[in-house]
Design a protein around this motif. Sequence first.
Motif, PDB file in Angstrom:
ATOM      1  N   UNK A  75      51.595  24.453  34.644  1.00  0.00           N
ATOM      2  CA  UNK A  75      50.322  25.099  34.944  1.00  0.00           C
ATOM      3  C   UNK A  75      50.357  25.784  36.311  1.00  0.00           C
ATOM      4  N   UNK A  76      50.972  25.124  37.281  1.00  0.00           N
ATOM      5  CA  UNK A  76      51.057  25.701  38.628  1.00  0.00           C
ATOM      6  C   UNK A  76      51.972  26.930  38.637  1.00  0.00           C
ATOM      7  N   UNK A  77      53.086  26.860  37.925  1.00  0.00           N
ATOM      8  CA  UNK A  77      53.998  28.007  37.830  1.00  0.00           C
ATOM      9  C   UNK A  77      53.290  29.175  37.153  1.00  0.00           C
ATOM     10  N   UNK A  78      52.568  28.883  36.089  1.00  0.00           N
ATOM     11  CA  UNK A  78      51.790  29.915  35.397  1.00  0.00           C
ATOM     12  C   UNK A  78      50.823  30.581  36.389  1.00  0.00           C
ATOM     13  N   UNK A  79      50.088  29.764  37.136  1.00  0.00           N
ATOM     14  CA  UNK A  79      49.134  30.316  38.112  1.00  0.00           C
ATOM     15  C   UNK A  79      49.859  31.168  39.148  1.00  0.00           C
TER      16      UNK A  79
ATOM     17  N   UNK B  50      58.363  24.469  43.627  1.00  0.00           N
ATOM     18  CA  UNK B  50      59.077  25.192  44.692  1.00  0.00           C
ATOM     19  C   UNK B  50      60.424  25.699  44.197  1.00  0.00           C
ATOM     20  N   UNK B  51      61.126  24.876  43.428  1.00  0.00           N
ATOM     21  CA  UNK B  51      62.439  25.277  42.919  1.00  0.00           C
ATOM     22  C   UNK B  51      62.362  26.515  42.046  1.00  0.00           C
ATOM     23  N   UNK B  52      61.399  26.553  41.150  1.00  0.00           N
ATOM     24  CA  UNK B  52      61.237  27.725  40.285  1.00  0.00           C
ATOM     25  C   UNK B  52      60.876  28.947  41.113  1.00  0.00           C
ATOM     26  N   UNK B  53      59.976  28.788  42.078  1.00  0.00           N
ATOM     27  CA  UNK B  53      59.548  29.951  42.869  1.00  0.00           C
ATOM     28  C   UNK B  53      60.686  30.496  43.732  1.00  0.00           C
ATOM     29  N   UNK B  54      61.531  29.628  44.245  1.00  0.00           N
ATOM     30  CA  UNK B  54      62.632  30.058  45.108  1.00  0.00           C
ATOM     31  C   UNK B  54      63.773  30.683  44.296  1.00  0.00           C
ATOM     32  N   UNK B  55      64.016  30.175  43.101  1.00  0.00           N
ATOM     33  CA  UNK B  55      65.179  30.586  42.301  1.00  0.00           C
ATOM     34  C   UNK B  55      64.809  31.436  41.084  1.00  0.00           C
ATOM     35  N   UNK B  56      63.655  32.079  41.114  1.00  0.00           N
ATOM     36  CA  UNK B  56      63.151  32.815  39.948  1.00  0.00           C
ATOM     37  C   UNK B  56      64.164  33.810  39.381  1.00  0.00           C
ATOM     38  N   UNK B  57      64.728  34.645  40.219  1.00  0.00           N
ATOM     39  CA  UNK B  57      65.666  35.671  39.726  1.00  0.00           C
ATOM     40  C   UNK B  57      66.879  35.034  39.053  1.00  0.00           C
ATOM     41  N   UNK B  58      67.427  34.004  39.681  1.00  0.00           N
ATOM     42  CA  UNK B  58      68.571  33.295  39.105  1.00  0.00           C
ATOM     43  C   UNK B  58      68.191  32.647  37.772  1.00  0.00           C
ATOM     44  N   UNK B  59      67.035  32.015  37.720  1.00  0.00           N
ATOM     45  CA  UNK B  59      66.589  31.340  36.494  1.00  0.00           C
ATOM     46  C   UNK B  59      66.362  32.353  35.372  1.00  0.00           C
ATOM     47  N   UNK B  60      65.730  33.474  35.712  1.00  0.00           N
ATOM     48  CA  UNK B  60      65.513  34.517  34.704  1.00  0.00           C
ATOM     49  C   UNK B  60      66.849  35.020  34.163  1.00  0.00           C
TER      50      UNK B  60
ATOM     51  N   UNK C 115      57.529  39.066  27.927  1.00  0.00           N
ATOM     52  CA  UNK C 115      57.350  37.648  27.592  1.00  0.00           C
ATOM     53  C   UNK C 115      55.944  37.185  27.922  1.00  0.00           C
ATOM     54  N   UNK C 116      55.414  36.320  27.089  1.00  0.00           N
ATOM     55  CA  UNK C 116      54.157  35.646  27.385  1.00  0.00           C
ATOM     56  C   UNK C 116      54.342  34.840  28.673  1.00  0.00           C
ATOM     57  N   UNK C 117      53.344  34.833  29.534  1.00  0.00           N
ATOM     58  CA  UNK C 117      53.464  34.156  30.831  1.00  0.00           C
ATOM     59  C   UNK C 117      53.661  32.644  30.692  1.00  0.00           C
ATOM     60  N   UNK C 118      53.088  32.037  29.674  1.00  0.00           N
ATOM     61  CA  UNK C 118      53.302  30.601  29.464  1.00  0.00           C
ATOM     62  C   UNK C 118      54.747  30.356  29.034  1.00  0.00           C
ATOM     63  N   UNK C 119      55.237  31.157  28.097  1.00  0.00           N
ATOM     64  CA  UNK C 119      56.642  31.025  27.677  1.00  0.00           C
ATOM     65  C   UNK C 119      57.574  31.184  28.869  1.00  0.00           C
ATOM     66  N   UNK C 120      57.271  32.156  29.710  1.00  0.00           N
ATOM     67  CA  UNK C 120      58.103  32.409  30.892  1.00  0.00           C
ATOM     68  C   UNK C 120      58.080  31.196  31.835  1.00  0.00           C
ATOM     69  N   UNK C 121      56.909  30.620  32.041  1.00  0.00           N
ATOM     70  CA  UNK C 121      56.799  29.442  32.912  1.00  0.00           C
ATOM     71  C   UNK C 121      57.611  28.280  32.355  1.00  0.00           C
ATOM     72  N   UNK C 122      57.529  28.061  31.051  1.00  0.00           N
ATOM     73  CA  UNK C 122      58.264  26.960  30.414  1.00  0.00           C
ATOM     74  C   UNK C 122      59.771  27.205  30.495  1.00  0.00           C
TER      75      UNK C 122
ATOM     76  N   UNK D  65      64.977  25.965  32.680  1.00  0.00           N
ATOM     77  CA  UNK D  65      66.222  26.492  33.253  1.00  0.00           C
ATOM     78  C   UNK D  65      66.492  25.869  34.614  1.00  0.00           C
ATOM     79  N   UNK D  66      65.441  25.654  35.384  1.00  0.00           N
ATOM     80  CA  UNK D  66      65.601  24.989  36.672  1.00  0.00           C
ATOM     81  C   UNK D  66      66.133  23.568  36.476  1.00  0.00           C
ATOM     82  N   UNK D  67      65.506  22.832  35.567  1.00  0.00           N
ATOM     83  CA  UNK D  67      65.961  21.461  35.337  1.00  0.00           C
ATOM     84  C   UNK D  67      67.397  21.424  34.816  1.00  0.00           C
TER      85      UNK D  67
END
Length: 136
Positions: A15-19, A53-63, A77-84, A89-91
């Motif tokens: 939810x926080x990543x989505x926001x 924090x991990x997703x926000x810092x590594x977004x380009x790599x994760x994508x 992509x739907x924003x919820x799908x992208x957040x999930x 991918x981070x985990x």
Amino acid sequence: MKPSERRKARRLATQAIYQWQITQDNVADIAQQFALEQDTKGVDMEYFRDLLYGVSVHTKELDGIYSPFLSRPIADLDMVDKAVLRLASYELTRREDVPYRVVINEAIELAKAFAAEESHRFVNGVLDKVIKQLKK
């Protein structure tokens, strides 16, 4: 650490990543807002913060990890799908303490809880391909 505390942390982090994706607000502000305004009982807040924090810092790599397996441009992509997908991918790449089967199962459950009706199948298909790529 109980699995349920991490499960709740993933739900909150999704939810926080989505926001964050929608608003582009400061991640620290979003983390603080969630800590103050959401029910955090039984939530592993340290894990929540690591995911956010991990997703926000590594977004380009994760994508870059999951985007080769998409059937459409990442921008579509739907924003919820992208957040999930970003969280999973981070985990998969940064949290070696979490078995990949757990990551995929949790991502499917998050998609079922927050995304469109068939999103969990899409998420599962993409993450299956990510796992195969990571195991090479």
